[in-house]
Design a protein around this motif. Structure first.
Motif, PDB file in Angstrom:
ATOM      1  N   GLU A 128       0.806  -1.221   0.000  1.00 53.96           N
ATOM      2  CA  GLU A 128       0.000   0.000   0.000  1.00 53.96           C
ATOM      3  C   GLU A 128       0.843   1.277   0.000  1.00 53.96           C
ATOM      4  O   GLU A 128       0.438   2.300  -0.530  1.00 53.96           O
ATOM      5  CB  GLU A 128      -0.942   0.011   1.207  1.00 53.96           C
ATOM      6  CG  GLU A 128      -2.143  -0.899   1.039  1.00 53.96           C
ATOM      7  CD  GLU A 128      -2.879  -0.684  -0.280  1.00 53.96           C
ATOM      8  OE1 GLU A 128      -3.172   0.486  -0.598  1.00 53.96           O
ATOM      9  OE2 GLU A 128      -3.151  -1.675  -0.984  1.00 53.96           O
ATOM     10  N   ARG A 166      -5.423  -2.050  -6.915  1.00 54.61           N
ATOM     11  CA  ARG A 166      -4.049  -2.427  -6.611  1.00 54.61           C
ATOM     12  C   ARG A 166      -3.348  -3.068  -7.804  1.00 54.61           C
ATOM     13  O   ARG A 166      -2.181  -2.798  -8.070  1.00 54.61           O
ATOM     14  CB  ARG A 166      -4.058  -3.395  -5.424  1.00 54.61           C
ATOM     15  CG  ARG A 166      -2.715  -3.515  -4.750  1.00 54.61           C
ATOM     16  CD  ARG A 166      -2.864  -4.325  -3.475  1.00 54.61           C
ATOM     17  NE  ARG A 166      -1.566  -4.674  -2.929  1.00 54.61           N
ATOM     18  CZ  ARG A 166      -1.365  -5.759  -2.186  1.00 54.61           C
ATOM     19  NH1 ARG A 166      -2.360  -6.584  -1.929  1.00 54.61           N
ATOM     20  NH2 ARG A 166      -0.181  -6.016  -1.688  1.00 54.61           N
ATOM     21  N   SER A 226      -0.076  -1.508  -9.656  1.00 55.11           N
ATOM     22  CA  SER A 226       1.151  -2.291  -9.763  1.00 55.11           C
ATOM     23  C   SER A 226       1.552  -2.421 -11.225  1.00 55.11           C
ATOM     24  O   SER A 226       2.726  -2.280 -11.575  1.00 55.11           O
ATOM     25  CB  SER A 226       0.949  -3.688  -9.170  1.00 55.11           C
ATOM     26  OG  SER A 226       0.413  -3.594  -7.878  1.00 55.11           O
TER      27      SER A 226
END
Lengths: 245, 102
Positions: A242, B34, B38
């Motif tokens: 995160e 996420r 990434s």
């Protein structure tokens, strides 16, 4: 009050502008040489130096322009130049997505358009290497020297042809690759996953040039394909924590 | 010549600029997903690595010169040389190698 904010604005952005010009210099030199040879292809397609200047100013893409010039040389249908440009330059779509995440969310539409105007492999490379948020003025600094280098180089290539000695062209042609290495190697040293990914990318790219089917594709298409597949695999198996990026 | 070069250039430039400008102007917010974050984090490294090798071997008159430039570029970047120094050293390595071997 007016002058105060003006001065603050100049102070904060002039450094980014200067650094952009500094980092843009080697790019501009490399561009000049590469676009000079591109000009020779443009000349064969029947372009005047002014037309070559326009093509390079608004496209600033070696493979994309070269592909376009072959279409012009063949006097092919207009749709063909649209398609070939789309395929040859599709990787800029990915780079533009990446840069959208480097901007502060409140960056104005004009800054977005102006930075987008010159998303090239090299300018993208130096902009992602900068820590933190992207200051558009850094890109403007690089564009200020890189764009004339590229477009004037093309025009001169059309006008003057092959005057640079072969030794110089050969030596200068690796300058762009040297810059790519300076961008990817330091993070590869710090982050083991990036390091392995870079090695794996070298290997896959080498394999793709020699494998049947893949070797038939153009360099630009291969780049997109490998980028999407390898980055997706890395994102799936090694998602960021995160706090990262 | 039945086609106008200026129309060719107009179409070519419009396509290129749309590709470059649309994502930057349409994606205004931070991506939260996420996987996507990434993915975009890894893209620059993969794409620059893929464009460098093996293309650098074909850029020079003899592949060995490109190969040596690659190795010296990696070594210098590893030890923290600046962008300009790495680029200039790669050119120099090619020039010297080809001077000896060509």
């Amino acid at each position: 009050m007016e002058t105060m904010t003006r001065r603050g604005f100049l102070m904060s952005h002039s450094r980014a502008l200067k650094e952009g010009i500094r980092d843009g210099m080697p790019i501009a030199l490399g561009y000049f040489v590469v676009s000079f040879t591109l000009g020779i292809a443009a000349k064969n397609a029947g372009l005047t130096p002014f037309q070559g200047f326009l093509a390079s100013f608004f496209n600033n893409a070696s493979a994309g322009e070269y592909a376009g010039f072959t279409v012009i040389a063949a006097d092919a249908a207009y749709i063909e130049i649209a398609l070939i440009t789309l395929v040859a330059n599709a990787r800029y779509l990915l780079m533009s997505c990446v840069l959208s995440q480097k901007f502060a969310p409140d960056t104005s539409l004009w800054h977005r358009i102006c930075v987008g105007f010159d998303v090239t492999d090299e300018i993208f490379g130096i902009s992602v290497a900068r820590p933190g948020r992207l200051d558009p003025y850094y890109n403007y600094g690089a564009m200020l020297v890189a764009l004339p280098g590229w477009s004037v180089g093309t025009a001169m290539g059309i006008a003057a042809g092959n005057i640079l000695p072969l030794e110089a062209v050969s030596a200068l042609s690796v300058a762009l690759y040297g810059m790519f290495l300076a961008v990817i190697i330091p993070p590869a040293r710090q982050d083991k996953i990036v390091g392995i990914l870079v090695l794996f990318s070298f290997f896959s790219s080498f394999a793709a040039v020699h494998l049947p089917v893949l070797m038939e594709l153009s360099g630009g298409t291969r780049t997109i394909l490998l980028t999407v597949v390898l980055s997706a695999l890395a994102a799936y198996f090694f998602p960021l924590k995160e706090t990262q990026a | 010549m039945t086609h106008d070069i200026y129309i060719y250039l107009l179409i070519m430039s419009a396509v290129t600029l749309a590709i470059r400008i649309l994502p930057l102007t349409l994606i205004r917010r931070q991506i939260k997903n996420r996987f996507l974050r990434s993915f975009l984090y890894y893209v620059p490294y993969v794409t620059l690595a893929v464009m460098t090798f093996p293309a650098i071997l074909d850029a020079t008159r003899i592949p060995l010169a490109g190969g040596l430039a690659l190795l010296s570029g990696i070594a210098l970047s590893w030890w923290g040389a600046s962008l300009f120094k790495v680029a200039a050293s790669c050119c120099l390595v090619v020039f010297l190698t080809e001077m000896v071997l060509c």
